[in-house]
Design an enzyme around this catalytic site. Sequence first.
Site, PDB file in Angstrom:
ATOM      1  N   ASN A  32       0.865  -1.188   0.000  1.00 31.12           N
ATOM      2  CA  ASN A  32       0.000   0.000   0.000  1.00 31.12           C
ATOM      3  C   ASN A  32       0.896   1.230   0.000  1.00 31.12           C
ATOM      4  OD1 ASN A  32      -1.816   2.042   0.485  1.00 31.12           O
ATOM      5  ND2 ASN A  32      -2.254   1.443   2.597  1.00 31.12           N
ATOM      6  N   LYS A  57       0.019   4.279  -0.340  1.00 30.13           N
ATOM      7  CA  LYS A  57      -0.632   5.488   0.194  1.00 30.13           C
ATOM      8  C   LYS A  57      -0.367   6.652  -0.776  1.00 30.13           C
ATOM      9  CE  LYS A  57       0.047   3.401   4.654  1.00 30.13           C
ATOM     10  NZ  LYS A  57      -0.009   3.509   6.088  1.00 30.13           N
ATOM     11  N   HIS A 101      -9.488   1.254   4.642  1.00 33.26           N
ATOM     12  CA  HIS A 101      -8.194   1.419   5.312  1.00 33.26           C
ATOM     13  C   HIS A 101      -8.373   2.376   6.489  1.00 33.26           C
ATOM     14  CE1 HIS A 101      -4.126   2.733   6.178  1.00 33.26           C
ATOM     15  NE2 HIS A 101      -3.746   1.575   5.671  1.00 33.26           N
ATOM     16  N   GLU A 136      -6.775   4.803   7.542  1.00 36.08           N
ATOM     17  CA  GLU A 136      -6.605   6.237   7.239  1.00 36.08           C
ATOM     18  C   GLU A 136      -7.851   6.800   6.563  1.00 36.08           C
ATOM     19  OE1 GLU A 136      -2.829   5.759   5.260  1.00 36.08           O
ATOM     20  OE2 GLU A 136      -1.967   5.216   7.203  1.00 36.08           O
ATOM     21  N   GLU A 177      -5.343  -4.841  10.511  1.00 37.82           N
ATOM     22  CA  GLU A 177      -4.286  -3.855  10.714  1.00 37.82           C
ATOM     23  C   GLU A 177      -4.573  -3.058  11.988  1.00 37.82           C
ATOM     24  OE1 GLU A 177      -2.256  -2.623   6.786  1.00 37.82           O
ATOM     25  OE2 GLU A 177      -4.154  -1.560   6.882  1.00 37.82           O
ATOM     26  N   GLY A 192       2.457   2.355  10.573  1.00 42.38           N
ATOM     27  CA  GLY A 192       3.409   3.448  10.405  1.00 42.38           C
ATOM     28  C   GLY A 192       4.135   3.845  11.684  1.00 42.38           C
ATOM     29  N   SER A 196       3.381  -2.019  10.225  1.00 45.20           N
ATOM     30  CA  SER A 196       4.837  -2.047  10.440  1.00 45.20           C
ATOM     31  C   SER A 196       5.483  -3.395  10.100  1.00 45.20           C
ATOM     32  CB  SER A 196       5.191  -1.619  11.867  1.00 45.20           C
ATOM     33  OG  SER A 196       4.797  -0.276  12.081  1.00 45.20           O
TER      34      SER A 196
HETATM   35  P1  PGA Z   1       2.857   0.332   7.504  1.00 49.63           P
HETATM   36  O1  PGA Z   1       1.413   0.557   6.854  1.00 49.63           O
HETATM   37  O2  PGA Z   1       3.387  -0.956   6.963  1.00 49.63           O
HETATM   38  O3  PGA Z   1       3.680   1.523   7.051  1.00 49.63           O
HETATM   39  O4  PGA Z   1       2.670   0.295   8.974  1.00 49.63           O
HETATM   40  C1  PGA Z   1       0.519  -0.504   6.664  1.00 49.63           C
HETATM   41  C2  PGA Z   1      -0.769   0.003   6.071  1.00 49.63           C
HETATM   42  O5  PGA Z   1      -1.196   1.110   6.405  1.00 49.63           O
HETATM   43  O6  PGA Z   1      -1.400  -0.694   5.253  1.00 49.63           O
END
Ligand code: PGA
Length: 249
Positions: free
Chosen positions: A11, A13, A91, A93, A163, A169, A208
Amino acid sequence: MASRKPIVAGNWKMNGSVELITTMAETLKNASNNNIDVLIFPPFPLLSKALEAGIVAGSQTVSHENAGAFTGEVDAKLVAELGCKYTLVGHSERRSIYGESNDDVAAKFEKAQQYNLIPILCVGESEEQREQGLTESVVSEQINAVINKLGVAALVNSVIAYEPVWAIGTGKTATPEQAQQVHKFIRDEIAALDVVVSQNIALLYGGSVNDQNSELLFAQADIDGGLIGGASLKPDAFVSICNSAQRNA
Ligand code: PGA
């Protein structure tokens, strides 16, 4: 996990570039990941470029509306027409920054399937919810929003990505045991409605994941791959994550 094909999905983003598509395509071509599905979710302007470069790509979200006067929104029909097979929906976000509710996410899930896109439904609890012992009820509510609207059979052509919001992140990955516990909970919840669906649905872990921790996460019985944010912007790290999924396939 024997009957389920692992998936490693990147992803991006609101990151990436035309140049990164080219580098990623070359790096992936040289990797031999025959027993897993590898996907990238780049920003919309890079989708055509990714598909042309031979990357299996999908959209990060779709509108729940059909084509019309919705400036800035993206039609699932068009995403499918372009040649995408997958889309992310819900997601964290999108949920937290853009206010998407469980009902909105279920509507996007439905729209995606209407155009034969496979939705990857993202679910997960916040740190506060985990501390309050609400992880299972939050995740269950997020998944049930889809099941109540469309029936458990709708999960057949879908994927779920667990997640935990506190792990996205932040560098704070869930331990393999913590992740497995929630994945097993999700599979058991689905099994209570339909055992076959529960055995066949791929459940991805995200938050992460990197090339150091992916091996142990993917070795868990109910973890069928990962949704990778930051590390999917580094082609070598991403391929090494794919390799650990391949080893656990
Ligand atoms: P990350 O993001 O691996 O940077 O923690 C995962 C995601 O948001 O799908």
